[in-house]
Design an enzyme around this catalytic site. Structure first.
Site, mmCIF file in Angstrom:
data_model
loop_
_atom_site.group_PDB
_atom_site.id
_atom_site.type_symbol
_atom_site.label_atom_id
_atom_site.label_comp_id
_atom_site.label_asym_id
_atom_site.label_seq_id
_atom_site.Cartn_x
_atom_site.Cartn_y
_atom_site.Cartn_z
ATOM 1 N N LYS A 83 -10.257 -12.672 -14.435
ATOM 2 C CA LYS A 83 -10.322 -13.079 -13.031
ATOM 3 C C LYS A 83 -11.653 -12.623 -12.453
ATOM 4 C CE LYS A 83 -6.876 -13.004 -9.299
ATOM 5 N NZ LYS A 83 -5.760 -12.188 -8.801
HETATM 6 C C1 E4P Z 1 -4.173 -13.792 -6.167
HETATM 7 O O1 E4P Z 1 -4.235 -13.815 -7.361
HETATM 8 C C2 E4P Z 1 -4.054 -12.560 -5.375
HETATM 9 O O2 E4P Z 1 -3.687 -11.506 -6.250
HETATM 10 C C3 E4P Z 1 -2.989 -12.595 -4.326
HETATM 11 O O3 E4P Z 1 -2.281 -13.799 -4.308
HETATM 12 C C4 E4P Z 1 -3.427 -12.103 -3.002
HETATM 13 O O4 E4P Z 1 -2.339 -12.116 -2.126
HETATM 14 P P1 E4P Z 1 -2.289 -11.272 -0.786
HETATM 15 O O5 E4P Z 1 -3.057 -12.014 0.252
HETATM 16 O O6 E4P Z 1 -0.832 -11.222 -0.447
HETATM 17 O O7 E4P Z 1 -2.877 -9.917 -1.078
#
Ligand code: E4P
Length: 218
Positions: A83
């Site tokens: 990522k």
């Molecule tokens: C995406 O991969 C992120 O880890 C995640 O969806 C972020 O979500 P949040 O806005 O609830 O922290």
């Protein structure tokens, strides 16, 4: 639509994997911090539980370090999706890794323009954050619609739209109507999908009526 769980909590991951309905896992540095566990062994453990893509995020923001970190992460297991953030350095790493056959999840996407760049960089997944857009009074689902429309216009884009920052089942349902490929959700939101008061009411009535028959299937 594929369901990924957005967590680094092993109990939640095992529990959802056990349903047979879990297709993958996404983590991020905040979720790793919350777990209190060592990053690399934790990702290895998650990869052993879930055969689908498991996103592990680089920590660096400069190209050279990010690239070295990405090499470490992709060697943890075959199902790791590296990522990277949607930055010039992140997309450069994305292009290189994708060309070498490694899955890359480009995260922190907040615009269709950014999603277009990620597809051109060969990302396996683009992660637009619907909840965080909603939080600042922008319509997160409109972004999902725009990205789905744009990607559909170009058959040679094979980037999957991974709806992220999901806050409720409606985010999932509306994204599914638009044809988004994946939703990554907190475990609580995945569990909410099962619920309907008429299911509970109907089941209670069936259980009571079955008792009245005095029969047993087994
Ligand atoms: C995406 O991969 C992120 O880890 C995640 O969806 C972020 O979500 P949040 O806005 O609830 O922290």
């Amino acid at each position: 639509m594929k369901f990924f769980v957005d967590t680094a909590d092993l109990d939640d991951i095992k529990d959802l994997a056990d349903t047979g309905l879990l297709d993958g896992v996404t983590t991020n540095p905040s979720l790793i911090a919350k777990s209190g566990k060592q990053f690399i062994p934790l990702i290895k453990e998650i990869c052993d539980i879930v055969p689908g893509p498991v996103s592990a995020e680089v920590a660096a923001t400069d190209y050279e370090t990010m690239r070295k970190e990405a090499d470490v992460l992709r060697n943890i297991a075959d199902n790791v999706a590296v990522k990277v953030p949607l930055t010039p350095a992140g997309l450069k790493v994305c292009k290189e890794l994708s060309d070498e056959g490694t899955m890359v999840n480009v995260t922190l996407c907040f615009s269709a323009a950014q999603a277009l760049l990620a597809a051109k960089a060969g990302a396996a997944f683009i992660s637009p954050f619907v909840g965080r857009l909603d939080d600042i009074s922008f319509n997160g689902l409109e972004l999902i619609a725009d990205i789905c429309t744009i990607y559909d216009n170009y058959a040679y884009f094979d980037t999957e739209v991974l709806v992220a920052s999901v806050r409720n089942p409606l985010h999932i349902i509306e994204s599914a109507k638009m044809g988004a490929h994946v939703a990554t959700c907190p475990a609580s939101v995945i569990r909410q999908l099962y619920n309907h008061p008429l299911t509970d009411k109907g089941l209670a009535a069936f259980v009571e009526d079955w008792k009245k028959t005095g029969q047993s299937i087994l």
